[in-house]
Design an enzyme around this catalytic site. Sequence first.
Site, short mmCIF file in Angstrom:
data_model
loop_
_atom_site.label_atom_id
_atom_site.label_comp_id
_atom_site.label_asym_id
_atom_site.label_seq_id
_atom_site.Cartn_x
_atom_site.Cartn_y
_atom_site.Cartn_z
N GLY A 43 36.52 12.42 -23.16
CA GLY A 43 35.38 12.03 -22.33
C GLY A 43 34.68 13.14 -21.58
O GLY A 43 33.49 13.05 -21.28
N ASP A 100 36.31 13.00 -16.74
CA ASP A 100 35.05 12.26 -16.92
C ASP A 100 34.90 11.18 -15.86
O ASP A 100 33.91 11.14 -15.14
CB ASP A 100 34.94 11.67 -18.34
CG ASP A 100 36.13 10.80 -18.73
OD1 ASP A 100 37.14 10.78 -17.98
OD2 ASP A 100 36.07 10.16 -19.79
N ASP A 103 39.06 6.09 -12.53
CA ASP A 103 38.98 4.63 -12.36
C ASP A 103 40.23 4.19 -11.59
O ASP A 103 40.25 4.24 -10.37
CB ASP A 103 38.87 4.01 -13.76
CG ASP A 103 38.75 2.50 -13.73
OD1 ASP A 103 38.49 1.94 -12.66
OD2 ASP A 103 38.91 1.85 -14.78
N ASP A 161 32.55 6.85 -23.77
CA ASP A 161 32.44 6.02 -24.96
C ASP A 161 32.90 4.59 -24.74
O ASP A 161 33.54 4.27 -23.73
CB ASP A 161 33.32 6.60 -26.08
CG ASP A 161 34.81 6.37 -25.77
OD1 ASP A 161 35.25 6.70 -24.65
OD2 ASP A 161 35.52 5.85 -26.65
P1 IMP Z 1 41.97 5.81 -15.19
O1 IMP Z 1 43.21 6.36 -15.80
O2 IMP Z 1 42.05 4.32 -14.98
O3 IMP Z 1 41.49 6.54 -13.97
O4 IMP Z 1 40.85 5.89 -16.28
C1 IMP Z 1 40.31 7.07 -16.64
C2 IMP Z 1 39.87 7.08 -18.08
O5 IMP Z 1 39.46 5.79 -18.56
C3 IMP Z 1 38.68 7.97 -18.15
O6 IMP Z 1 39.08 9.29 -18.37
C4 IMP Z 1 37.90 7.35 -19.29
O7 IMP Z 1 38.29 7.94 -20.51
C5 IMP Z 1 38.25 5.89 -19.30
N1 IMP Z 1 37.22 5.09 -18.61
C6 IMP Z 1 37.33 4.46 -17.43
N2 IMP Z 1 36.18 3.81 -17.12
C7 IMP Z 1 35.34 4.05 -18.14
C8 IMP Z 1 33.95 3.65 -18.38
O8 IMP Z 1 33.28 2.98 -17.59
N3 IMP Z 1 33.41 4.12 -19.53
C9 IMP Z 1 34.09 4.88 -20.43
N4 IMP Z 1 35.36 5.27 -20.23
C10 IMP Z 1 35.98 4.86 -19.09
#
Ligand code: IMP
Length: 182
Positions: A43, A100, A103, A161
Amino acid sequence: MDPCIGKVILSEEAISARVKELGAELSALYRGLNPILIVVLKGSYIFGADISRNLKVSHEVEFIRCQSYSGTASTGTVKMVTGLSKNLDLTGRHVIIVEDIVDTGLTLQKISQEFKGKGVASIKTCTFVQKVTKRRLDDVPDIDYVAFELPDLFIVGYGLDIDQKFRHLPYVAVYTPDKDAT
Ligand code: IMP
């Protein structure tokens, strides 16, 4: 355009201006420190390249690859598909992790483990988007550099994506399988 591409929430111009600003901030902070950007694939490939081009001081770039999402939902586990190169010596180095999106923060937690015991001089985090979400895990440290803070929407474009599609869009748009729902 594909009907799943909804409202554009970050235009190409807005992204470019903010990335330049962030590049200038980092350039001032890291002068003479030869930092290493650790770009988290896939990403961050576009954001990482743009930050690198706007970092007007000597620096190096490395890549790691993580996977946690399937469709628009986190799987709840993060797989380190490609970790740091075995022969990369990080002793005394200044590291900037380039993400990227933050979340839940699970990916960042997993990545941080890669640097344990490596003797880095400093470690900072830089993300293109920080989502404002109740899903954020409690023990995720604050992100040091955030390009944009956005509401809890699933977004695509500028490297982001949905099932490997739409990374090439030069802007960021809301992903809307049912466009009338936004
Ligand atoms: P986390 O581990 O929940 O913080 O998620 C992080 C990863 O989830 C990011 O590096 C993205 O690859 C993917 N991700 C989270 N939200 C989105 C979104 O809205 N669009 C695309 N990819 C996302």
